[in-house]
Design an enzyme around this catalytic site. Structure first.
Site, PDB file in Angstrom:
ATOM      1  N   CYS A 140      -8.288   1.170   1.746  1.00 49.97           N
ATOM      2  CA  CYS A 140      -7.179   1.883   1.099  1.00 49.97           C
ATOM      3  C   CYS A 140      -6.758   1.043  -0.100  1.00 49.97           C
ATOM      4  CB  CYS A 140      -6.021   2.139   2.071  1.00 49.97           C
ATOM      5  SG  CYS A 140      -5.170   0.680   2.696  1.00 49.97           S
ATOM      6  N   GLY A 141      -5.542   1.212  -0.588  1.00 50.89           N
ATOM      7  CA  GLY A 141      -5.126   0.448  -1.762  1.00 50.89           C
ATOM      8  C   GLY A 141      -5.036  -1.039  -1.504  1.00 50.89           C
TER       9      GLY A 141
END
Length: 200
Positions: free
Chosen positions: A97-98
């Site tokens: 994810c980020g």
């Protein structure tokens, strides 16, 4: 003579038996070396996942199972559920994810999942050696592809209760027999805590 015939027959039997043993050992070695790697990501993490998948596809002993892209929480849940069904204890998951934190938080809500968000190789080694992590979480916004590949490689190579090496290739100074003794029974303690959290 009968003695000669029996001797030849015995030698053939022994040779066939040896070949069978060798084939079994080769098969078992293949099972040890082979590994299933589950991948899942959200939109932020997809470019990093693509880089990792490309790298894994070049490794003969790796079987990649890409579970696709979704929200960070659904991607993490999907991978965690697949890992729970997986019979091969050598299998690992990699979430993207980020920052690697969101997917890690969600994945760790599932029993038997030990997800570790790692931003360097030493944290990856310790996650495996000390915590027996079975899911690696990486963040596209904080970890470049080259670093992510290094982190993944050491994560896959490092064993649980296996003395990790420092950045120079030497043994870390804090490892000891007492640490190993503790770690060998630590998974029982983790399972007890999980059961308490689930009200079992």
């Amino acid at each position: 003579s009968n003695v000669t015939y029996i001797h030849i027959e015995y030698c053939v039997y022994q040779s066939t038996r040896l070949k069978t043993v060798i084939m079994i050992l080769i098969f078992e070695l293949f099972l040890v070396m082979s590994r299933t790697v589950y991948l899942a990501c959200d939109g932020f993490g997809k470019p990093l996942q693509d880089s990792i998948e490309e790298h894994l596809s070049t490794l003969d002993h790796i079987q990649v199972k890409n579970l696709g892209s979704d929200t960070y929480y659904d991607a993490a849940a999907k991978l965690a559920q697949q890992m729970q069904k997986e019979e091969d204890t050598n299998a690992i998951g990699v979430l993207f994810c980020g920052t690697g934190m969101g997917v890690g938080i969600v994945a760790n809500k599932f029993k038997g999942i030990r997800a570790a968000t790692c931003e360097n190789t030493m944290s990856a080694k310790c996650a495996r050696a000390v915590n027996n992590a079975n899911v690696l979480c990486l963040g596209k916004l904080v970890t470049p592809p080259e670093a992510a590949l290094e982190i993944l490689d050491v994560f896959m190579k490092q064993g649980f209760v296996e003395h990790p090496e420092d950045e120079e290739g030497g043994k870390v100074g804090w490892w000891s027999e007492d640490v190993e003794t503790f770690l060998k029974s630590s998974m029982d303690g983790v399972e007890n805590v999980e059961n308490q959290a689930l009200g079992k």
